[in-house]
Design an enzyme around this catalytic site. Structure first.
Site, short mmCIF file in Angstrom:
data_model
loop_
_atom_site.label_atom_id
_atom_site.label_comp_id
_atom_site.label_asym_id
_atom_site.label_seq_id
_atom_site.Cartn_x
_atom_site.Cartn_y
_atom_site.Cartn_z
N TRP A 1 25.70 -21.24 -27.70
CA TRP A 1 24.66 -20.44 -28.34
C TRP A 1 23.28 -20.73 -27.76
CZ3 TRP A 1 26.12 -16.13 -29.97
CH2 TRP A 1 27.34 -15.98 -30.63
N ASP B 1 17.53 -22.34 -33.98
CA ASP B 1 18.63 -21.47 -34.39
C ASP B 1 19.49 -22.27 -35.37
OD1 ASP B 1 20.92 -19.97 -34.68
OD2 ASP B 1 21.33 -19.76 -32.54
N LYS C 1 27.30 -16.75 -41.45
CA LYS C 1 27.96 -18.06 -41.42
C LYS C 1 27.79 -18.72 -42.80
CE LYS C 1 28.44 -17.20 -36.99
NZ LYS C 1 27.41 -17.47 -36.03
C1 LIG Z 1 27.00 -16.81 -34.70
C2 LIG Z 1 25.84 -17.44 -34.05
C3 LIG Z 1 24.90 -16.67 -33.32
C4 LIG Z 1 25.03 -15.19 -33.14
O1 LIG Z 1 24.90 -14.53 -34.32
P1 LIG Z 1 24.89 -12.93 -34.41
O2 LIG Z 1 24.34 -12.71 -35.77
O3 LIG Z 1 26.29 -12.47 -34.22
O4 LIG Z 1 24.00 -12.42 -33.34
C5 LIG Z 1 23.83 -17.33 -32.77
N1 LIG Z 1 23.67 -18.66 -32.92
C6 LIG Z 1 24.55 -19.41 -33.59
C7 LIG Z 1 24.32 -20.88 -33.72
C8 LIG Z 1 25.66 -18.82 -34.18
O5 LIG Z 1 26.54 -19.58 -34.86
#
Ligand SMILES: *Cc1c(COP(=O)(O)O)cnc(C)c1O
Length: 361
Positions: free
Chosen positions: A103, A173, A197
């Protein structure tokens, strides 16, 4: 009562049963108004009350200081990979990024479209199995911001500390670990998290941004991606993801009822301790991540004989243990144990793992 399986999906992930039941009860007739939340104008008094309450509950849960704005946007965490440099990286500027897995690499690739990206530290030399210590980071003198990913959902490694960047805004993030334990929001310039998540349904990304970082977007930044425009319009410059926002609000209320993020920390600690102990005490299961960098939320593990992977997954499914297959780029297994996945789910998984090892190990 319909039967609910134990869902270890990485995302879109499990939601609390109590939240889904409440949404079900309110589906056709929200609080006597005779319509569902999905059918409301986002500008109606009813919906604005739902949206405002959700923001307040999130602020309460994380203790968000008054000089931060909370935005409920679309485009997922992935859109933030572009939105962040478009807002915070001036033309010709440099931003520091820490590379710890898939990511953060995606965030780096996207940011490179907008300016000079310095990789301040990388976990590559350790096969992405350990978070690089801050003493080894090479931060630029003039960075517009420092970006990292607090929990690599695929590799299963997580920061258990917050980087120190002095006056340089820290951007994180937190898609897969926000709300899993208490957080000092004041350490950050900007926090973002895709909802699917540990917050709610997909279609929503939550951004918590310090007010002084608004109004810095470059001239070419699309209107829809300008944080200041989103903030000035209460995240309703256009129609927001109303139902995802509402459902996330129900999750925030549920979290408060459970005792907030302090309680989540206690339960999440018990869950991950139980699972890692089961892995470490066996010669049949293994996890490659350095103990200090292990994720509380996403636990990848391998079987000693990968020819048994399919049999393991089939047996798990029979017992109502769903979505344990590892990410396609990594293989093996992965158990995602977010807030909505209870200790009972981890106990059932660990019991199955022991049984499987005894029979086939
Ligand atoms: C799932 C995830 C993403 C991407 O998320 P989307 O909403 O599908 O764009 C980015 N960073 C992390 C750490 C993730 O777990």
């Amino acid at each position: 009562m319909s039967k609910r399986a134990f869902n270890f999906c990485a995302g879109p992930a499990a939601l609390p049963t109590a939240v889904l039941e409440r949404a079900q009860a309110e589906m056709l007739d929200w609080q006597g108004r005779g319509l569902s939340v999905m059918e409301m104008s986002h500008r109606s008094d009813e919906y604005v009350a739902i949206a405002t309450q959700a923001e307040q509950d999130l602020r309460d849960l994380l203790g968000v200081p008054d000089n931060y704005r909370v935005l409920f946007l679309q485009g997922g965490a992935s859109q933030q990979f572009a939105e962040i440099p478009l807002n915070l990286l001036p033309e010709g500027g440099v931003a520091d990024y820490v590379e710890t897995g898939i990511w953060s690499k995606k965030a780096i690739e996207e940011a490179r479209r907008y300016g000079t990206i310095n990789i301040a530290a990388s976990a590559k030399s350790q096969d992405y199995f350990a978070i690089p210590a801050q003493s080894d980071w090479q931060l630029s003198a003039n960075a517009a911001y420092v970006h990292y990913c607090s929990n690599e959902t695929i590799g299963g490694l997580q920061f258990d500390w917050i980087p120190e960047t002095a006056d340089v805004p820290l951007v994180v993030d937190m898609s897969s670990d926000i709300l899993s334990r208490p957080l000092d929001v004041s350490r950050f310039g900007l926090i973002y998290a895709g909802a699917q998540k540990n917050i709610g349904p997909s279609g929503l990304v939550v951004v918590i941004v310090r007010e002084d970082l608004l109004g810095r977007a470059r001239a070419s930044c699309p209107t829809m991606l300008d944080y200041k425009i989103s903030a000035d319009n209460g995240s309703m410059y256009n129609t927001p993801a109303t139902y995802s926002w509402y459902l996330s609000g129900l999750v925030f209320q549920w979290l408060k009822e459970q005792g907030g993020v302090e309680t989540m920390e206690r339960i999440n600690r018990a869950k991950k301790d139980l699972l890692y102990k089961a892995i470490d005490s066996s010669d049949f299961y293994s996890n490659p991540v350095a103990p200090a960098s292990r994720s509380w939320m996403n636990v990848p593990f391998r079987l000693a004989d990968e020819r048994l992977d399919k049999v393991f997954l089939a047996g798990a499914e029979e017992r109502g243990l769903l979505n344990l297959k590892g990410h396609r780029s990594v293989g093996g297994m992965r158990a995602s144990i977010y807030n909505a996945v209870g200790l009972d789910a981890v106990e059932a998984l660990v019991a199955y793992m022991a049984e499987f090892e005894k029979e086939r190990g």
